[in-house]
Design a protein around this motif. Structure first.
Motif, short mmCIF file in Angstrom:
data_model
loop_
_atom_site.label_atom_id
_atom_site.label_comp_id
_atom_site.label_asym_id
_atom_site.label_seq_id
_atom_site.Cartn_x
_atom_site.Cartn_y
_atom_site.Cartn_z
N ARG A 53 0.85 -1.18 0.00
CA ARG A 53 0.00 0.00 0.00
C ARG A 53 0.89 1.23 0.00
O ARG A 53 1.79 1.35 0.84
CB ARG A 53 -0.92 0.03 1.22
N ARG A 57 -3.15 3.37 -0.88
CA ARG A 57 -3.78 2.84 -2.09
C ARG A 57 -3.03 1.61 -2.60
O ARG A 57 -1.85 1.41 -2.29
CB ARG A 57 -3.82 3.91 -3.20
N GLU A 62 -4.39 1.30 -8.67
CA GLU A 62 -4.41 2.77 -8.65
C GLU A 62 -3.03 3.37 -8.85
O GLU A 62 -2.72 4.43 -8.30
CB GLU A 62 -5.00 3.26 -7.33
#
Length: 298
Positions: A53, A57, A62
């Motif tokens: 992460r 995100r 992403e």
């Protein structure tokens, strides 16, 4: 996280947290896996296994949104050498969706930050190495990133220019900009980093503040001994038992001891006459030698 390339495991299970606003050091000898780790953290490549992460995100889904909030300073400056200093900044700002007027305003702010106002019209290729490095850092910050990756930010700079770049990075830290830094300079890591992870053979071998790593992994003082001729097995045998342990390098012997003067007196008492003696406090480089058995640039 792990990262594998065919039969090669470059990262063999790295588990780290980088906290908001800190300067985090990722250190290791060449081939240790830090470059592969940096590429995953900066969303350039994906982990083979594990969870990642970045800014909360998932890079698998992403990556483009994450990259818009990152600043990356590569080891090579990769500036547009045919463009002027200010054009390097405005062009890069436009990549992030800045309007022309906003890009110009942001470029002026970054010129001031990098102390390059008087060279704004010069082509990047005309700048000294130190100025180019400051421009590369300024360009990476033009989008006001939440997280900045700096790959050996002062490699190739003279000591004076290294300290100038340090001041810019310390200013970033005062502004609570999160930084992830790799470096081959241990004094740089001690100056800049709040926490450090040392990686070797794809695994974390130590983690903590610079002061904690030195306290837990090195003696209080270090004695470096040079001899007119290369140390023989007999020389090494005579040093046995002095201090906690020692390392034999290509040009000198390093003793890790509690009190340097006492150790030197014992060396002389045993009939050895080094051509040069240095007593100093332990450093992160000593931690490196002890944990990996190699120098950073080996």
């Amino acid at each position: 996280m792990t990262k594998r390339f065919a039969d090669l495991t470059a990262v063999a299970g790295v588990d780290i947290d980088v906290y908001s606003g800190e300067c985090f050091g990722l250190l290791g000898p060449n081939g240790a896996g830090k470059s592969s780790t940096m590429r995953m953290l900066s969303c350039i490549s994906q982990p083979t296994t594990g969870t990642l992460r970045v800014l909360g995100r998932d890079p698998r889904r992403e990556a483009s949104r994450i990259r818009g909030r990152l600043g990356i300073v590569h080891q090579a400056n990769n500036l547009d050498l045919d463009l002027t200093v200010v054009e390097n900044l405005t062009t890069y700002a436009r990549y992030f969706g800045f309007s022309r007027s906003d890009a110009k305003q942001r470029a002026q702010e970054m010129l001031q930050f990098a102390q390059l106002e008087d060279r704004s019209g010069s082509k990047a290729e005309e700048l000294s190495g130190g100025m180019q490095r400051r421009l590369a850092i300024a360009r990476a910050l033009v989008n006001s990133p939440d997280l900045v990756f700096l790959d050996e930010p002062t490699t190739g700079l003279d000591p004076q220019m290294r300290h100038v770049v340090w001041q810019h990075l310390l200013e970033l830290k005062r502004k609570r900009t999160t930084q992830v830094v790799t470096t081959h300079y241990m004094d740089e890591a001690e100056q800049l980093c709040d926490r450090i992870v040392i990686i070797d053979h794809g695994r974390i071998v130590a983690e903590g503040t610079p002061q904690m790593l030195i306290k837990e992994n090195a003696s209080q003082e270090v004695v470096e001994l040079w001899f007119a001729d290369n140390p023989t097995d007999e020389t090494v045998a005579l040093l046995s038992g002095i201090g906690e342990h020692f390392d034999l390098l290509s040009d000198r012997l390093i003793l890790y001891v509690a009190r340097g003067e006492d150790a030197v007196n014992e060396v002389h008492r045993r009939g050895l006459s080094p051509s040069r003696v240095l007593i100093r406090r332990s450093t992160l480089e000593d931690v490196f030698l002890r944990l990996t058995g190699r120098t950073l640039v080996e």
